[in-house]
Design a protein around this motif. Sequence first.
Motif, mmCIF file in Angstrom:
data_model
loop_
_atom_site.group_PDB
_atom_site.id
_atom_site.type_symbol
_atom_site.label_atom_id
_atom_site.label_comp_id
_atom_site.label_asym_id
_atom_site.label_seq_id
_atom_site.Cartn_x
_atom_site.Cartn_y
_atom_site.Cartn_z
ATOM 1 N N ARG A 85 6.733 -5.847 4.984
ATOM 2 C CA ARG A 85 5.623 -5.699 6.145
ATOM 3 C C ARG A 85 6.042 -4.279 6.634
ATOM 4 N N GLN A 86 7.148 -3.959 6.857
ATOM 5 C CA GLN A 86 7.515 -2.662 7.665
ATOM 6 C C GLN A 86 7.229 -1.608 6.488
ATOM 7 N N ALA A 87 7.818 -1.933 5.434
ATOM 8 C CA ALA A 87 7.463 -0.911 4.520
ATOM 9 C C ALA A 87 6.320 -0.364 3.833
ATOM 10 N N LEU A 88 5.386 -1.612 4.122
ATOM 11 C CA LEU A 88 3.818 -1.320 3.260
ATOM 12 C C LEU A 88 3.049 -0.343 4.617
ATOM 13 N N GLY A 89 3.698 -0.261 5.907
ATOM 14 C CA GLY A 89 3.032 0.666 6.537
ATOM 15 C C GLY A 89 1.634 0.430 7.137
ATOM 16 N N ASP A 90 0.528 1.300 7.130
ATOM 17 C CA ASP A 90 -0.542 0.964 7.348
ATOM 18 C C ASP A 90 -1.461 0.425 6.257
ATOM 19 N N LYS A 91 -0.771 0.646 5.027
ATOM 20 C CA LYS A 91 -1.460 0.002 3.784
ATOM 21 C C LYS A 91 -2.548 0.777 3.055
ATOM 22 N N ARG A 92 -2.547 1.920 3.544
ATOM 23 C CA ARG A 92 -3.439 3.035 3.211
ATOM 24 C C ARG A 92 -3.619 3.476 1.582
ATOM 25 N N GLY A 93 -4.500 3.289 0.832
ATOM 26 C CA GLY A 93 -4.698 3.503 -0.435
ATOM 27 C C GLY A 93 -4.094 2.416 -1.368
ATOM 28 N N ILE A 94 -3.856 1.316 -0.841
ATOM 29 C CA ILE A 94 -3.117 0.272 -1.841
ATOM 30 C C ILE A 94 -4.415 -0.544 -2.652
ATOM 31 N N SER A 95 -3.800 -1.150 -3.541
ATOM 32 C CA SER A 95 -5.033 -1.711 -4.387
ATOM 33 C C SER A 95 -5.316 -3.315 -3.643
ATOM 34 N N ARG A 96 -4.350 -3.563 -2.850
ATOM 35 C CA ARG A 96 -4.499 -4.789 -1.935
ATOM 36 C C ARG A 96 -4.503 -6.113 -2.750
ATOM 37 N N TYR A 97 -5.052 -6.368 -3.950
ATOM 38 C CA TYR A 97 -4.968 -7.685 -4.589
ATOM 39 C C TYR A 97 -4.233 -7.520 -5.867
ATOM 40 N N GLY A 98 -3.526 -8.674 -6.451
ATOM 41 C CA GLY A 98 -3.119 -8.699 -7.515
ATOM 42 C C GLY A 98 -2.901 -10.131 -7.877
ATOM 43 N N ASP A 99 -2.789 -10.260 -9.536
ATOM 44 C CA ASP A 99 -2.556 -11.675 -9.773
ATOM 45 C C ASP A 99 -2.148 -11.278 -11.293
ATOM 46 N N ALA A 100 -1.412 -12.636 -11.488
ATOM 47 C CA ALA A 100 -0.385 -12.780 -12.679
ATOM 48 C C ALA A 100 -0.355 -13.986 -13.481
ATOM 49 N N LEU A 101 -0.213 -14.172 -14.365
ATOM 50 C CA LEU A 101 0.213 -15.295 -15.235
ATOM 51 C C LEU A 101 1.289 -15.222 -16.133
ATOM 52 N N VAL A 102 2.468 -15.853 -15.618
ATOM 53 C CA VAL A 102 3.675 -15.620 -16.550
ATOM 54 C C VAL A 102 4.224 -16.972 -16.953
ATOM 55 N N PRO A 103 4.620 -16.655 -18.492
ATOM 56 C CA PRO A 103 5.265 -17.915 -18.844
ATOM 57 C C PRO A 103 6.892 -17.636 -18.925
ATOM 58 N N LEU A 104 7.467 -18.625 -19.112
ATOM 59 C CA LEU A 104 8.953 -18.779 -19.251
ATOM 60 C C LEU A 104 9.397 -19.981 -20.326
ATOM 61 N N ASP A 105 9.278 -19.758 -21.663
ATOM 62 C CA ASP A 105 9.385 -20.677 -22.268
ATOM 63 C C ASP A 105 8.286 -21.897 -22.220
ATOM 64 N N GLU A 106 8.556 -23.095 -21.939
ATOM 65 C CA GLU A 106 7.649 -23.909 -21.636
ATOM 66 C C GLU A 106 6.870 -23.903 -20.359
#
Length: 204
Positions: A85-106
């Motif tokens: 939270r501290q490092a993000l600052g005011d969040k200016r210019g960020i994408s804001r959203y992210g999504d991922a689908l990750v496998p690990l074997d089964e």
Amino acid sequence: MSTDRPARTARVQRETSESSIDLSIDLDGTGTSDIETSVPFYDHLLTAFAKHSLTDLTVRAKGDIEIDVHHTVEDVGIVLGQAIRQALGDKRGISRYGDALVPLDEALAQAVVDISGRPFLVHTGEPPGFEFHLIGGHFTGSMVRHVFEAISFNAGLTVHVSVLGGRDPHHIAEAEFKAFARAFRQAKAFDPLVAGIPSTKGAL
């Protein structure tokens, strides 16, 4: 990253009767980590988070693990969330959203992250009994949700994590952390098409 942007770094120290934590973070790093929590499987998960989110992370934690790993694991999650939270600052210019689908074997896990300023966690799909498994002989499956709760609520993130498949508890937990890392990596990234703060409210 543009040189006129401030460094997105933070250091948070937290001392209680149950744990002592010193954590540093750089959101614009390369995924380098140096982690010692005294809970080896947790070190493994946090290393995976750093690597796959391209976040430099240093953690030194000591706690009453002779009683249970719960205090140390959850408290590190709290401090990590505060640092994010501290490092993000005011969040200016960020994408804001992210999504991922990750496998690990089964195992297969999906994560969606919104750097919203509104803490919320939806965590589903872990198989029955997962929370009782001892992974690596010390880390119970129930800790996975505790960590995501601690990070989400202290960083101000909306997070959805879903386990879509899996049998091995180690693989399930690691897939969840890697999916969260990849989604967070997208969300925190700067988007050249975003001017200002990506919210109709003007603040996140």
